[in-house]
Design a protein around this motif. Structure first.
Motif, short mmCIF file in Angstrom:
data_model
loop_
_atom_site.label_atom_id
_atom_site.label_comp_id
_atom_site.label_asym_id
_atom_site.label_seq_id
_atom_site.Cartn_x
_atom_site.Cartn_y
_atom_site.Cartn_z
N SER A 6 0.69 -1.14 0.07
CA SER A 6 0.00 -0.20 0.08
C SER A 6 0.96 1.28 -0.08
N GLY A 7 0.20 2.33 -0.42
CA GLY A 7 1.16 3.63 -0.46
C GLY A 7 2.15 3.64 -1.64
N GLY A 8 3.18 4.34 -1.54
CA GLY A 8 4.34 4.34 -2.41
C GLY A 8 4.97 3.01 -2.70
N TYR A 33 -5.62 -0.59 0.18
CA TYR A 33 -6.89 -0.59 1.06
C TYR A 33 -8.10 -0.31 0.13
N ARG A 90 -3.76 4.24 -3.40
CA ARG A 90 -4.17 5.04 -2.39
C ARG A 90 -5.65 5.06 -2.33
N SER A 91 -6.38 5.26 -1.11
CA SER A 91 -7.86 5.15 -1.08
C SER A 91 -8.17 6.13 -0.20
N PHE A 122 -10.71 4.63 2.47
CA PHE A 122 -10.26 3.89 3.52
C PHE A 122 -10.13 5.03 4.86
N LEU A 123 -10.10 6.27 4.31
CA LEU A 123 -9.96 7.38 5.48
C LEU A 123 -11.26 7.65 6.01
N ARG A 182 -13.72 1.80 6.05
CA ARG A 182 -12.73 0.68 6.89
C ARG A 182 -13.87 -0.58 7.38
N GLY A 212 4.40 2.34 3.83
CA GLY A 212 4.86 3.24 4.94
C GLY A 212 4.03 3.75 5.97
N ASP A 213 4.14 5.07 6.21
CA ASP A 213 3.51 5.59 7.53
C ASP A 213 1.92 5.83 7.53
N GLY A 214 1.62 6.13 6.48
CA GLY A 214 0.01 6.19 5.89
C GLY A 214 -0.44 4.61 6.00
N THR A 215 0.00 3.91 5.40
CA THR A 215 -0.28 2.45 5.46
C THR A 215 -0.61 1.95 7.10
N ARG A 255 -0.86 4.02 9.48
CA ARG A 255 -1.95 4.51 10.32
C ARG A 255 -3.35 4.08 9.95
N GLY A 256 -3.46 3.55 8.95
CA GLY A 256 -4.62 2.86 8.28
C GLY A 256 -4.73 1.47 9.07
N ARG A 262 10.35 12.56 0.77
CA ARG A 262 9.47 13.36 1.36
C ARG A 262 10.05 14.60 2.33
#
Ligand code: ADP
Length: 322
Positions: free
Chosen positions: A9-11, A41, A72-73, A76-77, A82, A102-105, A107-108, A172
């Protein structure tokens, strides 16, 4: 645990495939079935799932990108998104998840654990190296080597034309790639987000090196080091002195390519460790490698604590860039 899911997920990052392979084969060794969830997600919400057997992950160890695709979804936010994802997991009989990202993944993943009690173990897959709890993330070493190769080529042309090049690298809000690439590539200046960047001082430094007889220079700029990246920094410098320079943004070439041996080994080790952790009943942690040993770090810490760059390497780069 009889059945787990794995997703990226993510990058994307080189080595994600090596991690997927390790997850599938370590699970097999423990008698656990693996379902691959496609498109992160986004695919989880839509129930895009494929069983992954040991032969399905043959011949992917050396391939960049991710066979499971990544996305990216926005859905899912939201709690509704979810809930849909959790329902699909339940229907598929998935009792735990390995989240590679990464970090977004992560957090989800934390939300999924809190709201739906689904066990998740994270595997750090990002070229940025910006996760606490692991010395290196999967993909970082490959990205550094790819960027370094590009810089070596630019150095040839910079030297031949006696030019200054500003090269923007990814990362980033972190300067890990810029620091390693800058030091290994002999950059005259390395601009990272972790340190204040002073255009006037850089301008002065470039003029000074010209006075010392240097005819070409490389300035490595982390994308998050200055507003507008390398181009923004050059424009700010040009407000002080008339420096003629070319800007090169390395961009997505840094994300692709066959993973280095280091990344393949890290991904293999961490993918397997994630399955072992899940099987042992652990959840809400990221597997990482710290000083050569596998360590588990709570996901919250992995995303919230700031891992610092190696400042002694930054000082060294300044001493060596004479
Ligand atoms: P990375 O994992 O590489 O940091 P992103 O930041 O794009 O990538 O995150 C990947 C996906 O994780 C997002 O598209 C989103 O669906 C989910 N995500 C990110 N942050 C959160 C959050 N705070 N709550 C729930 N899901 C999130």
């Amino acid at each position: 645990m009889r059945r787990i899911g794995v997703f990226t997920s993510g990058g994307d990052a080189p080595g994600m495939n090596a991690a997927i392979r390790a997850v599938v084969r370590q699970a097999y060794a423990l008698g656990i079935e693996v379902i691959g969830i496609r498109r992160g997600y986004a695919g989880m919400i839509l129930g895009e799932m494929v069983p992954l057997g040991v032969r399905d992950v043959a011949n992917i160890l050396q391939r960049g990108g991710t066979i499971l695709l990544t996305a990216r979804s926005q859905d899912f936010l939201t709690p509704e998104g979810r809930a849909k994802a959790a329902k699909k997991l339940l229907e598929a009989g998935i009792e735990g998840l390995v989240a590679i990202g990464g970090d977004g993944t992560f957090r989800g993943a934390m939300r999924l654990i809190e709201e739906h009690r689904i066990p998740v173990v994270g595997v750090p897959g990002t070229i940025d190296n910006d996760l606490y709890g692991t010395d290196y993330t999967i993909g970082f070493d490959t990205a550094v080597n790819t960027a370094l190769e590009a810089i070596d080529r630019i150095r040839d042309t910079a030297a031949s034309h006696e030019r200054v090049f500003f090269i923007e690298v990814m990362g980033r809000n972190a300067g890990f790639i810029a620091l390693d690439v800058g030091l290994a590539g002999g950059a005259e200046v390395i601009a990272v987000p972790e340190e204040p960047v002073d255009p006037e001082a850089i301008a002065e430094g470039l003029l000074e090196s010209q006075r010392r007889g240097k005819t070409s220079s490389i300035v490595v700029v982390a994308e998050g080091a200055y507003p507008g990246g390398a181009a923004g920094l050059l424009a700010a410098i040009q407000e002080h002195v008339a420096v003629e320079a070319r800007v090169t943004v390395l961009g997505h070439i840094q994300r692709g390519g066959s993973p280095t041996a280091k990344d393949r080994i890290l991904a293999s080790r961490l993918g397997a460790a994630a399955v072992e952790a899940l099987a042992a009943g652990t959840s809400g942690v990221m597997v990482g490698e710290v000083e050569g040993e596998v360590e588990l770090t709570p996901l919250k810490e992995a995303v919230e604590r700031r891992k610092d760059i190696n400042r002694s390497l930054l000082s060294l780069s300044r001493v060596l860039a004479l």
